[in-house]
Design an enzyme around this catalytic site. Structure first.
Site, PDB file in Angstrom:
ATOM      1  N   THR A  77       0.832  -1.204   0.000  1.00 50.80           N
ATOM      2  CA  THR A  77       0.000   0.000   0.000  1.00 50.80           C
ATOM      3  C   THR A  77       0.865   1.252   0.000  1.00 50.80           C
ATOM      4  OG1 THR A  77      -1.769  -1.151   1.181  1.00 50.80           O
ATOM      5  CG2 THR A  77      -1.800   1.253   1.241  1.00 50.80           C
ATOM      6  N   THR A 170      -1.508 -10.897  -1.785  1.00 47.26           N
ATOM      7  CA  THR A 170      -0.702 -11.748  -0.911  1.00 47.26           C
ATOM      8  C   THR A 170      -0.596 -13.147  -1.491  1.00 47.26           C
ATOM      9  OG1 THR A 170      -2.695 -12.272   0.371  1.00 47.26           O
ATOM     10  CG2 THR A 170      -1.309 -10.480   1.182  1.00 47.26           C
ATOM     11  N   ARG A 229       5.502  -3.388   9.426  1.00 50.70           N
ATOM     12  CA  ARG A 229       4.281  -3.054  10.167  1.00 50.70           C
ATOM     13  C   ARG A 229       4.379  -3.533  11.607  1.00 50.70           C
ATOM     14  NH1 ARG A 229      -0.680  -5.055   7.263  1.00 50.70           N
ATOM     15  NH2 ARG A 229      -0.679  -2.965   6.352  1.00 50.70           N
TER      16      ARG A 229
END
Length: 359
Positions: A77, A170, A229
């Site tokens: 993203t 993914t 993340r």
């Protein structure tokens, strides 16, 4: 720092889960790099993408369609937003599950501006009719809108302005070849090494106005599963601990103490991961054991064990999937402070597993 699942299991809300929900998404937006020069890691993808975008800008054309694949949390993203920034173009964000009908896709495509970036997350989960419409849109910048039913049905051609589709997945293997072949650039996102994650953590700490030393960043990086993340999430939890129980500075000792409170061990395993390994070893002698039996032993759904816990344990070499069931590797025994079966004498516990890992 860079980051971004798709599974049939429950949403992964664990501290070391790779999905982003709620507050995580808002914090990620503030920490995301704004251009390729700030983007940490993924050197090959970054350099290749830089060439694609610079060439498009020099030609005054829209960039080729881009497909980004890789595990959640690695930066798909983020890269899509960087592509829009580098091309000085607006970005439209949607996802495959949100496009269930061809009409949904036609409505989005017909409202795009020239040069706009359309980011389609989880593109492999798009419906088949929408997927087939996307073929023509990507190649010819045209879609046929079907009007009416039965014998009176007509197809109205609709011209589209040139745009760039950025697809993220993914599970690249689930994309049909006709769709995959229409992307001009395909980049696969790899897991980060600890040194790259340290750079991510130092940059994020600066944005969060947190003081952190090299050893403290290294400790967090080593427990982040190779995923930016997760590194950013652990950094925020260690920051809270440092603020409340220390002097606000993140050192190795503070990181170790904080992550111990949150039950994230030195290899990034959490309570669920350790429960799976402990059940496999202590209840079933290291395996092999069936997935359903293992799930009952840890009090979780079968899908949770298979989709949430197992991928990381397999990648770390702590668990193996075999035709007969799940097996704990010698590294798993060692990580839990136990003696692997092959090192136990014939009369000792676990001797029945002598042939499991070899002589």
């Amino acid at each position: 720092m860079n980051w971004d699942d798709d599974s049939t299991a429950e949403p992964d809300a664990r501290l070391v889960g790779a999905s982003a929900e709620g507050d995580d998404q808002a914090v990620e937006a503030a920490l995301r790099p704004k251009d390729l020069s700030e983007f940490v890691g993924q050197e090959k993808v970054r350099q290749q993408l830089d060439l694609v975008l610079k060439a498009a800008r020099q030609r005054g054309a829209t960039a080729d369609h881009v497909l980004l694949s890789g595990a959640p949390g690695l930066g798909k993203t983020t890269l899509s937003m960087i592509i829009a920034a580098e091309m000085n173009a607006p970005i439209r964000i949607t996802s495959g599950p949100a496009i269930q009908h061809a009409g949904d896709l036609a409505a989005i495509l017909s409202s795009l501006q020239e040069g706009e970036i359309l980011f389609l997350d989880e593109i492999h989960r798009m419906s088949r009719p929408a997927e087939e419409m996307l073929y023509m849109a990507m190649e010819d910048f045209r879609v046929d809108v079907i009007v009416g039913k039965g014998p009176g049905v007509t197809a109205i051609p609709l011209e589209l302005p040139p745009f760039t589709l950025v697809g993220a997945t993914t599970r690249a293997g689930l994309l049909p070849p006709p769709l995959r072949d229409r992307f001009g650039f395909t980049g696969h996102m790899e897991f980060y090494d600890p040194a790259e994650l340290q750079r991510v953590i130092h940059r994020s700490a600066g944005l969060l106005d947190v003081e952190i030393d090299t050893a403290g960043a290294a400790e967090i990086a080593g427990r982040s599963r190779g995923t930016p993340r997760i590194a950013n999430r652990l950094l925020r939890r260690v920051r809270d601990y440092a603020q409340v129980r220390a002097d606000g500075v993140i050192t190795r000792e503070v990181s170790e103490a904080a992550l111990s409170v949150y039950e994230v061990d030195s290899r990034g395993l959490d309570r669920l991961d350790r429960a799976v390994l402990e059940a496999l070893i202590k209840l079933f002698g290291g395996g092999p054991v069936g997935l359903s039996t293992l799930a009952v032993a840890v009090g979780e759904e079968r899908e949770t064990v298979e989709e949430v816990a197992e991928p990381f344990l397999v990648r770390e070499g702590l668990l193996a999937r075999t035709p007969r069931g799940r097996v704990a590797t010698p590294a798993a025994w060692t990580h839990l402070g136990l003696v692997p079966p092959q090192a136990v004498g014939p009369a000792g516990p676990g001797s029945g597993q002598q042939g499991l890992f070899g002589a």
